[in-house]
Design a protein around this motif. Sequence first.
Motif, short mmCIF file in Angstrom:
data_model
loop_
_atom_site.label_atom_id
_atom_site.label_comp_id
_atom_site.label_asym_id
_atom_site.label_seq_id
_atom_site.Cartn_x
_atom_site.Cartn_y
_atom_site.Cartn_z
N VAL A 11 -47.34 -4.53 -11.01
CA VAL A 11 -47.61 -3.11 -10.73
C VAL A 11 -46.49 -2.52 -9.89
O VAL A 11 -46.18 -3.02 -8.81
CB VAL A 11 -48.95 -2.95 -9.99
N ARG A 24 -42.48 -0.24 -10.05
CA ARG A 24 -41.30 -0.09 -10.88
C ARG A 24 -40.05 -0.54 -10.12
O ARG A 24 -40.04 -0.54 -8.87
CB ARG A 24 -41.14 1.36 -11.35
N THR A 34 -36.65 -0.35 -8.41
CA THR A 34 -35.92 0.72 -7.71
C THR A 34 -34.61 0.13 -7.17
O THR A 34 -34.34 -1.05 -7.36
CB THR A 34 -36.76 1.30 -6.56
N ARG A 35 -33.82 0.96 -6.51
CA ARG A 35 -32.54 0.48 -5.94
C ARG A 35 -32.76 -0.75 -5.08
O ARG A 35 -33.75 -0.82 -4.35
CB ARG A 35 -31.92 1.57 -5.06
N THR A 63 -30.03 -3.90 0.32
CA THR A 63 -30.53 -4.72 1.41
C THR A 63 -29.34 -5.21 2.22
O THR A 63 -28.21 -4.82 1.93
CB THR A 63 -31.41 -5.88 0.89
N ARG A 83 -30.81 -6.75 8.56
CA ARG A 83 -31.34 -5.39 8.49
C ARG A 83 -32.77 -5.28 9.02
O ARG A 83 -33.15 -4.28 9.61
CB ARG A 83 -31.31 -4.95 7.02
N GLY A 91 -40.74 -6.91 -2.45
CA GLY A 91 -39.60 -6.05 -2.74
C GLY A 91 -38.41 -6.41 -1.87
O GLY A 91 -37.96 -5.62 -1.05
N TYR A 92 -37.87 -7.64 -2.07
CA TYR A 92 -36.79 -8.09 -1.16
C TYR A 92 -35.43 -7.56 -1.56
O TYR A 92 -34.48 -7.62 -0.78
CB TYR A 92 -36.79 -9.62 -1.01
N GLY A 93 -35.29 -7.05 -2.80
CA GLY A 93 -34.05 -6.38 -3.15
C GLY A 93 -33.03 -7.24 -3.85
O GLY A 93 -33.33 -8.31 -4.39
N GLU A 130 -40.48 -9.89 -6.06
CA GLU A 130 -39.62 -8.79 -6.49
C GLU A 130 -40.01 -8.44 -7.92
O GLU A 130 -40.32 -9.31 -8.73
CB GLU A 130 -38.16 -9.27 -6.37
N ARG A 181 -33.30 -9.95 -10.17
CA ARG A 181 -33.17 -10.20 -8.72
C ARG A 181 -33.89 -11.50 -8.33
O ARG A 181 -33.51 -12.15 -7.36
CB ARG A 181 -33.70 -9.00 -7.92
N GLY A 206 -43.21 -10.27 -8.97
CA GLY A 206 -44.52 -9.68 -8.70
C GLY A 206 -44.39 -8.27 -8.18
O GLY A 206 -43.29 -7.83 -7.82
N GLY A 207 -45.52 -7.55 -8.17
CA GLY A 207 -45.54 -6.17 -7.70
C GLY A 207 -46.66 -5.95 -6.70
O GLY A 207 -47.08 -6.89 -6.01
N LEU A 262 -40.77 -3.54 3.18
CA LEU A 262 -39.84 -2.64 3.85
C LEU A 262 -38.88 -2.00 2.86
O LEU A 262 -38.29 -2.72 2.02
CB LEU A 262 -39.06 -3.43 4.92
N ASN A 263 -38.75 -0.71 2.99
CA ASN A 263 -37.83 0.07 2.14
C ASN A 263 -38.22 -0.04 0.66
O ASN A 263 -37.35 -0.02 -0.21
CB ASN A 263 -36.38 -0.36 2.36
N TYR A 276 -40.73 5.82 -3.90
CA TYR A 276 -41.89 6.29 -4.67
C TYR A 276 -42.25 7.70 -4.17
O TYR A 276 -41.63 8.22 -3.25
CB TYR A 276 -43.08 5.34 -4.46
C1 LIG Z 1 -34.33 -0.98 -1.20
S1 LIG Z 1 -34.85 -2.57 -1.76
C2 LIG Z 1 -35.43 -3.21 -0.21
C3 LIG Z 1 -34.98 -4.61 0.06
C4 LIG Z 1 -35.47 -5.19 1.37
N1 LIG Z 1 -36.90 -5.20 1.50
C5 LIG Z 1 -34.86 -4.45 2.54
O1 LIG Z 1 -35.56 -3.69 3.20
O2 LIG Z 1 -33.67 -4.61 2.80
C6 LIG Z 1 -36.37 -2.23 -2.61
C7 LIG Z 1 -36.75 -3.29 -3.63
O3 LIG Z 1 -38.15 -3.20 -3.89
C8 LIG Z 1 -38.35 -3.52 -5.26
N2 LIG Z 1 -39.65 -2.98 -5.64
C9 LIG Z 1 -39.97 -1.69 -5.87
N3 LIG Z 1 -41.28 -1.58 -6.20
C10 LIG Z 1 -41.77 -2.84 -6.17
C11 LIG Z 1 -43.07 -3.36 -6.40
N4 LIG Z 1 -44.09 -2.58 -6.74
N5 LIG Z 1 -43.24 -4.70 -6.28
C12 LIG Z 1 -42.20 -5.51 -5.95
N6 LIG Z 1 -40.95 -5.06 -5.72
C13 LIG Z 1 -40.75 -3.74 -5.81
C14 LIG Z 1 -37.17 -2.88 -5.94
O4 LIG Z 1 -36.96 -3.43 -7.23
C15 LIG Z 1 -36.03 -3.14 -4.95
O5 LIG Z 1 -35.36 -4.32 -5.27
#
Ligand SMILES: C[S@@+](CC[C@H](N)C(=O)[O-])C[C@H]1O[C@@H](n2cnc3c(N)ncnc32)[C@H](O)[C@@H]1O
Length: 271
Positions: free
Chosen positions: A6, A8, A10-11, A14, A18, A45-47, A73, A78, A107-108, A123-124, A129
């Motif tokens: 669940v 999408r 995104t950028r 990381t 940080r 969402g580790y990036g 992620e 990634r 995973g989402g 985080l981030n 969204y």
């Molecule tokens: C800006 S990066 C943040 C990386 C790290 N958490 C940081 O703060 O440095 C955001 C990441 O979240 C992922 N993401 C977005 N929606 C997500 C979701 N629903 N589940 C898992 N990952 C997700 C994106 O694909 C992206 O790689």
Amino acid sequence: MGSAPVGRITRGTTGTNRLRRIDRWIARHPALRGAGPEPLVVDLGYGASGVTALELEARLHATRPDVEVLALEIDPERVRTAREQLENVRGGNTPFRPTARVRFERGGFEVPAPRRPTVIRALNVLRQYDEADVPDAWARMTARLAPGGILVEGTCNEVGRVATWVEVGADAAPRTLTVSLRLADLELPSIAAERLPKALIHRNVAGERIHDFLRALDREWERASALSAFGPAQRWRAAMAAMTDAGWPLRQRSRWRLGEASVPWDRVAPR
Ligand SMILES: C[S@@+](CC[C@H](N)C(=O)[O-])C[C@H]1O[C@@H](n2cnc3c(N)ncnc32)[C@H](O)[C@@H]1O
């Protein structure tokens, strides 16, 4: 396999170190310190790199050596990259412990985890969204938490010197907002306005509580400027004491020296 994750992609921005302010806060949190054996912490969402998940494990390991980190992620590419990084870690070619208890999976917001996490750090992630997506994302993530667990959802700048996050309980109710700032060279605490969690970032306008909070922080930081001679931490402490005197029920007083201020959610919640 089950249904699609669940959310999408995104950028993936990381960077090393940080999320240190968030990790140190989690490391001291009673939800983690008081958890039963082998607490699971999810990094959602580790990036583009797995580095902040590895750092999370390293920092939490210091207070809870039995902690396990599951890094999720939504972008499968990634996940592949991070698993390669993990191979290097296992080979002893990095500053991380080869035995670091970290796994990288796809995973989402549904948080596919083998057991209920004590902490979810996101985080981030929600930043990219819409504000309207926040309640559902919070509800999905917190539904997976262990009893007494917390979701830590927030935003920071690229180098982690300006960070804010919300603590959300297992009932999906937000409890506190924390602002955490590097105090050296800080001009005004309202710099945090640019890095507020998604639920608040569009609310820093007259008539909203978060606006009042940031203005109060600025006012007391400026009024405490005479204390700069004793260092920025002393100045921050004085400003936070003045906030308290002015009726702001700040929490976690012992963390003021770190440039933090935690306030109950109802004092900053959108109107
Ligand atoms: C800006 S990066 C943040 C990386 C790290 N958490 C940081 O703060 O440095 C955001 C990441 O979240 C992922 N993401 C977005 N929606 C997500 C979701 N629903 N589940 C898992 N990952 C997700 C994106 O694909 C992206 O790689």
